[in-house]
Design a protein around this motif. Structure first.
Motif, PDB file in Angstrom:
ATOM      1  N   ASP A   1       0.993  -1.001  -0.066  1.00 10.95           N
ATOM      2  CA  ASP A   1      -0.142   0.189  -0.341  1.00 10.95           C
ATOM      3  C   ASP A   1       1.203   0.934  -0.315  1.00 10.95           C
ATOM      4  OD1 ASP A   1       1.139  -0.128   2.699  1.00 10.95           O
ATOM      5  OD2 ASP A   1      -1.418  -0.031   3.764  1.00 10.95           O
ATOM      6  N   GLY A   2       2.004   0.661  -0.075  1.00 13.00           N
ATOM      7  CA  GLY A   2       3.183   2.351   0.050  1.00 13.00           C
ATOM      8  C   GLY A   2       3.486   2.998   1.368  1.00 13.00           C
ATOM      9  N   SER A   3       3.185   2.201   1.995  1.00 11.09           N
ATOM     10  CA  SER A   3       3.100   2.748   3.814  1.00 11.09           C
ATOM     11  C   SER A   3       4.663   1.789   4.050  1.00 11.09           C
ATOM     12  CB  SER A   3       2.524   2.738   4.918  1.00 11.09           C
ATOM     13  OG  SER A   3       2.145   1.080   4.522  1.00 11.09           O
ATOM     14  N   SER A   4       5.651   2.436   5.382  1.00  8.43           N
ATOM     15  CA  SER A   4       7.237   1.664   5.534  1.00  8.43           C
ATOM     16  C   SER A   4       6.802   1.039   6.601  1.00  8.43           C
ATOM     17  CB  SER A   4       8.292   2.453   4.318  1.00  8.43           C
ATOM     18  OG  SER A   4       7.816   3.829   5.503  1.00  8.43           O
ATOM     19  N   LEU A   5       7.736   0.547   7.472  1.00  8.26           N
ATOM     20  CA  LEU A   5       8.459   0.427   8.377  1.00  8.26           C
ATOM     21  C   LEU A   5       9.427   0.758   8.293  1.00  8.26           C
ATOM     22  CD1 LEU A   5       6.080  -2.753   9.632  1.00  8.26           C
ATOM     23  CD2 LEU A   5       5.649  -0.639  10.393  1.00  8.26           C
ATOM     24  N   ARG A   6      10.660   0.956   9.450  1.00  4.51           N
ATOM     25  CA  ARG A   6      11.785   0.991   9.968  1.00  4.51           C
ATOM     26  C   ARG A   6      12.263   0.049  10.126  1.00  4.51           C
ATOM     27  NH1 ARG A   6      15.302   5.577   8.942  1.00  4.51           N
ATOM     28  NH2 ARG A   6      16.380   4.134   9.089  1.00  4.51           N
ATOM     29  N   CYS A   7      13.023  -1.307  10.116  1.00  4.61           N
ATOM     30  CA  CYS A   7      13.408  -1.782  10.678  1.00  4.61           C
ATOM     31  C   CYS A   7      14.293  -3.148  11.724  1.00  4.61           C
ATOM     32  CB  CYS A   7      12.908  -3.554   9.845  1.00  4.61           C
ATOM     33  SG  CYS A   7      11.070  -3.597   9.232  1.00  4.61           S
ATOM     34  N   VAL A   8      15.223  -3.276  12.256  1.00  4.50           N
ATOM     35  CA  VAL A   8      16.444  -3.820  12.626  1.00  4.50           C
ATOM     36  C   VAL A   8      16.289  -4.772  12.841  1.00  4.50           C
ATOM     37  CG1 VAL A   8      18.087  -3.679  14.662  1.00  4.50           C
ATOM     38  CG2 VAL A   8      17.081  -2.043  13.624  1.00  4.50           C
ATOM     39  N   ASN A   9      17.257  -6.472  12.567  1.00  2.00           N
ATOM     40  CA  ASN A   9      17.356  -6.813  12.917  1.00  2.00           C
ATOM     41  C   ASN A   9      18.710  -7.694  13.560  1.00  2.00           C
ATOM     42  OD1 ASN A   9      15.240  -7.501  11.249  1.00  2.00           O
ATOM     43  ND2 ASN A   9      15.558  -9.790   9.770  1.00  2.00           N
ATOM     44  N   LEU A  10      18.959  -8.493  14.459  1.00  2.00           N
ATOM     45  CA  LEU A  10      20.179  -8.748  15.396  1.00  2.00           C
ATOM     46  C   LEU A  10      19.970 -10.221  15.229  1.00  2.00           C
ATOM     47  CD1 LEU A  10      19.131  -7.171  18.574  1.00  2.00           C
ATOM     48  CD2 LEU A  10      20.420  -6.107  16.875  1.00  2.00           C
ATOM     49  N   MET A  11      20.995 -10.751  14.697  1.00  2.00           N
ATOM     50  CA  MET A  11      21.132 -12.079  13.702  1.00  2.00           C
ATOM     51  C   MET A  11      22.937 -12.824  14.472  1.00  2.00           C
ATOM     52  SD  MET A  11      18.822 -11.827  11.373  1.00  2.00           S
ATOM     53  CE  MET A  11      19.011 -13.289  10.542  1.00  2.00           C
ATOM     54  N   ARG A  12      22.384 -14.021  15.136  1.00  2.00           N
ATOM     55  CA  ARG A  12      24.162 -15.002  15.202  1.00  2.00           C
ATOM     56  C   ARG A  12      23.533 -16.480  14.395  1.00  2.00           C
ATOM     57  NH1 ARG A  12      24.754 -18.308  19.020  1.00  2.00           N
ATOM     58  NH2 ARG A  12      22.575 -18.701  19.882  1.00  2.00           N
ATOM     59  N   VAL A  13      25.086 -15.975  13.913  1.00  2.00           N
ATOM     60  CA  VAL A  13      25.435 -17.162  13.190  1.00  2.00           C
ATOM     61  C   VAL A  13      26.712 -18.047  13.736  1.00  2.00           C
ATOM     62  CG1 VAL A  13      26.922 -17.388  10.784  1.00  2.00           C
ATOM     63  CG2 VAL A  13      25.668 -15.922  11.500  1.00  2.00           C
ATOM     64  N   GLU A  14      26.796 -19.510  13.651  1.00  2.08           N
ATOM     65  CA  GLU A  14      26.773 -20.403  13.890  1.00  2.08           C
ATOM     66  C   GLU A  14      27.435 -21.580  12.885  1.00  2.08           C
ATOM     67  OE1 GLU A  14      25.672 -22.812  17.759  1.00  2.08           O
ATOM     68  OE2 GLU A  14      26.181 -21.282  18.966  1.00  2.08           O
ATOM     69  N   ASN A  15      28.316 -21.726  13.293  1.00  7.37           N
ATOM     70  CA  ASN A  15      29.330 -23.310  12.459  1.00  7.37           C
ATOM     71  C   ASN A  15      28.566 -23.084  10.914  1.00  7.37           C
ATOM     72  OD1 ASN A  15      30.475 -24.990  14.703  1.00  7.37           O
ATOM     73  ND2 ASN A  15      28.355 -25.092  14.805  1.00  7.37           N
ATOM     74  N   GLY A  16      28.780 -21.377  10.566  1.00 11.45           N
ATOM     75  CA  GLY A  16      27.927 -20.669   9.259  1.00 11.45           C
ATOM     76  C   GLY A  16      26.827 -21.165   8.639  1.00 11.45           C
ATOM     77  N   LEU A  17      25.980 -21.492   9.675  1.00 14.42           N
ATOM     78  CA  LEU A  17      24.284 -21.243   9.208  1.00 14.42           C
ATOM     79  C   LEU A  17      23.747 -19.787  10.964  1.00 14.42           C
ATOM     80  CD1 LEU A  17      23.636 -24.670   9.384  1.00 14.42           C
ATOM     81  CD2 LEU A  17      23.884 -23.100   7.035  1.00 14.42           C
ATOM     82  N   ILE A  18      22.544 -18.924  10.048  1.00 16.67           N
ATOM     83  CA  ILE A  18      21.880 -17.771  11.090  1.00 16.67           C
ATOM     84  C   ILE A  18      21.398 -19.011  12.009  1.00 16.67           C
ATOM     85  CG2 ILE A  18      20.082 -16.742  11.401  1.00 16.67           C
ATOM     86  CD1 ILE A  18      20.353 -16.331   7.886  1.00 16.67           C
ATOM     87  N   VAL A  19      21.405 -19.109  13.306  1.00 16.84           N
ATOM     88  CA  VAL A  19      21.055 -19.294  14.584  1.00 16.84           C
ATOM     89  C   VAL A  19      20.163 -18.706  15.421  1.00 16.84           C
ATOM     90  CG1 VAL A  19      22.913 -21.534  14.738  1.00 16.84           C
ATOM     91  CG2 VAL A  19      22.970 -18.665  16.117  1.00 16.84           C
ATOM     92  N   GLU A  20      20.356 -17.422  15.300  1.00 14.66           N
ATOM     93  CA  GLU A  20      18.580 -16.428  15.624  1.00 14.66           C
ATOM     94  C   GLU A  20      18.883 -15.653  15.022  1.00 14.66           C
ATOM     95  OE1 GLU A  20      18.980 -15.209  20.742  1.00 14.66           O
ATOM     96  OE2 GLU A  20      21.027 -14.887  19.332  1.00 14.66           O
ATOM     97  N   ALA A  21      17.716 -15.118  15.182  1.00 15.08           N
ATOM     98  CA  ALA A  21      16.703 -13.681  14.604  1.00 15.08           C
ATOM     99  C   ALA A  21      16.553 -13.063  15.479  1.00 15.08           C
ATOM    100  CB  ALA A  21      16.635 -13.811  13.100  1.00 15.08           C
ATOM    101  N   MET A  22      16.629 -11.714  15.993  1.00 18.05           N
ATOM    102  CA  MET A  22      15.734 -11.031  16.914  1.00 18.05           C
ATOM    103  C   MET A  22      15.076  -9.501  16.018  1.00 18.05           C
ATOM    104  SD  MET A  22      16.828 -11.307  20.765  1.00 18.05           S
ATOM    105  CE  MET A  22      18.623 -10.304  20.518  1.00 18.05           C
ATOM    106  N   GLY A  23      14.194  -9.739  15.649  1.00 18.34           N
ATOM    107  CA  GLY A  23      13.240  -8.643  14.520  1.00 18.34           C
ATOM    108  C   GLY A  23      12.665  -7.614  15.718  1.00 18.34           C
ATOM    109  N   TYR A  24      12.480  -6.275  14.972  1.00 13.23           N
ATOM    110  CA  TYR A  24      12.008  -4.843  16.020  1.00 13.23           C
ATOM    111  C   TYR A  24      11.861  -4.000  14.442  1.00 13.23           C
ATOM    112  CZ  TYR A  24      14.791  -6.925  19.857  1.00 13.23           C
ATOM    113  OH  TYR A  24      15.287  -7.899  20.838  1.00 13.23           O
ATOM    114  N   VAL A  25      10.873  -3.331  14.746  1.00 10.51           N
ATOM    115  CA  VAL A  25      10.174  -2.380  13.479  1.00 10.51           C
ATOM    116  C   VAL A  25      10.080  -1.042  14.941  1.00 10.51           C
ATOM    117  CG1 VAL A  25       9.026  -3.671  12.537  1.00 10.51           C
ATOM    118  CG2 VAL A  25       7.688  -3.197  13.988  1.00 10.51           C
ATOM    119  N   LYS A  26      10.361  -0.131  14.229  1.00 11.43           N
ATOM    120  CA  LYS A  26       9.400   1.309  14.391  1.00 11.43           C
ATOM    121  C   LYS A  26       8.084   1.586  13.553  1.00 11.43           C
ATOM    122  CE  LYS A  26      11.211   5.969  14.926  1.00 11.43           C
ATOM    123  NZ  LYS A  26      12.458   7.255  14.813  1.00 11.43           N
ATOM    124  N   GLY A  27       6.840   1.655  14.047  1.00  9.69           N
ATOM    125  CA  GLY A  27       6.214   2.080  13.082  1.00  9.69           C
ATOM    126  C   GLY A  27       5.919   3.652  12.692  1.00  9.69           C
TER     127      GLY A  27
END
Length: 128
Positions: A102-128
């Motif tokens: 619809d043309g609206s947007s959100l500012r977002c942040v992902n906090l990621m963690r990798v272990e043994n070459g793969l993503i093991v954790e992702a925490m997402g946050y938004v500012k609407g």
């Protein structure tokens, strides 16, 4: 070699590996193509999602994480403006703007963690 130099080399190697994984992860959303996700996500991956407010939902396991990210990446009429990816060792912070159909947007942040070459954790946050 001193112990400090060995630690710095190991940390730089981890950061380089994490940066490459984050590049491939970001490409999924930039190109709306989730086909790479199976090779990026650990079997025991955990996502803390942004919805439903206020605390979001928790997804556990590769299948659940790939399903969620695939749906987000292929949302009709959406786009992702990648603003910054910062990597330190096995962790990454991704800042991006998510544009909805619809043309609206959100500012977002992902906090990621990798272990043994793969993503093991992702925490997402938004500012609407």
């Amino acid at each position: 070699m001193t112990r400090e130099l060995i630690i710095d080399i190991a940390a730089a190697n981890r950061s380089g590996e994490t940066a490459e994984i984050m590049r491939r992860y970001n490409d999924v959303f930039q190109h709306h193509d989730p086909s790479a996700l199976d090779g990026l996500v650990a079997q025991d991956c955990v996502i803390e999602n942004t919805t439903p407010a206020p605390d979001g939902a928790r997804r556990v396991g590769r299948a659940a994480c790939v399903e969620l990210w695939s749906a987000i990446a292929t949302g009709p009429g959406t786009r992702f403006d990648l603003e910054e990816t910062y990597v330190a060792g096995d962790r990454a912070t991704i800042r991006w703007r998510y544009w909805m159909a619809d043309g609206s947007s959100l500012r977002c942040v992902n906090l990621m963690r990798v272990e043994n070459g793969l993503i093991v954790e992702a925490m997402g946050y938004v500012k609407g």
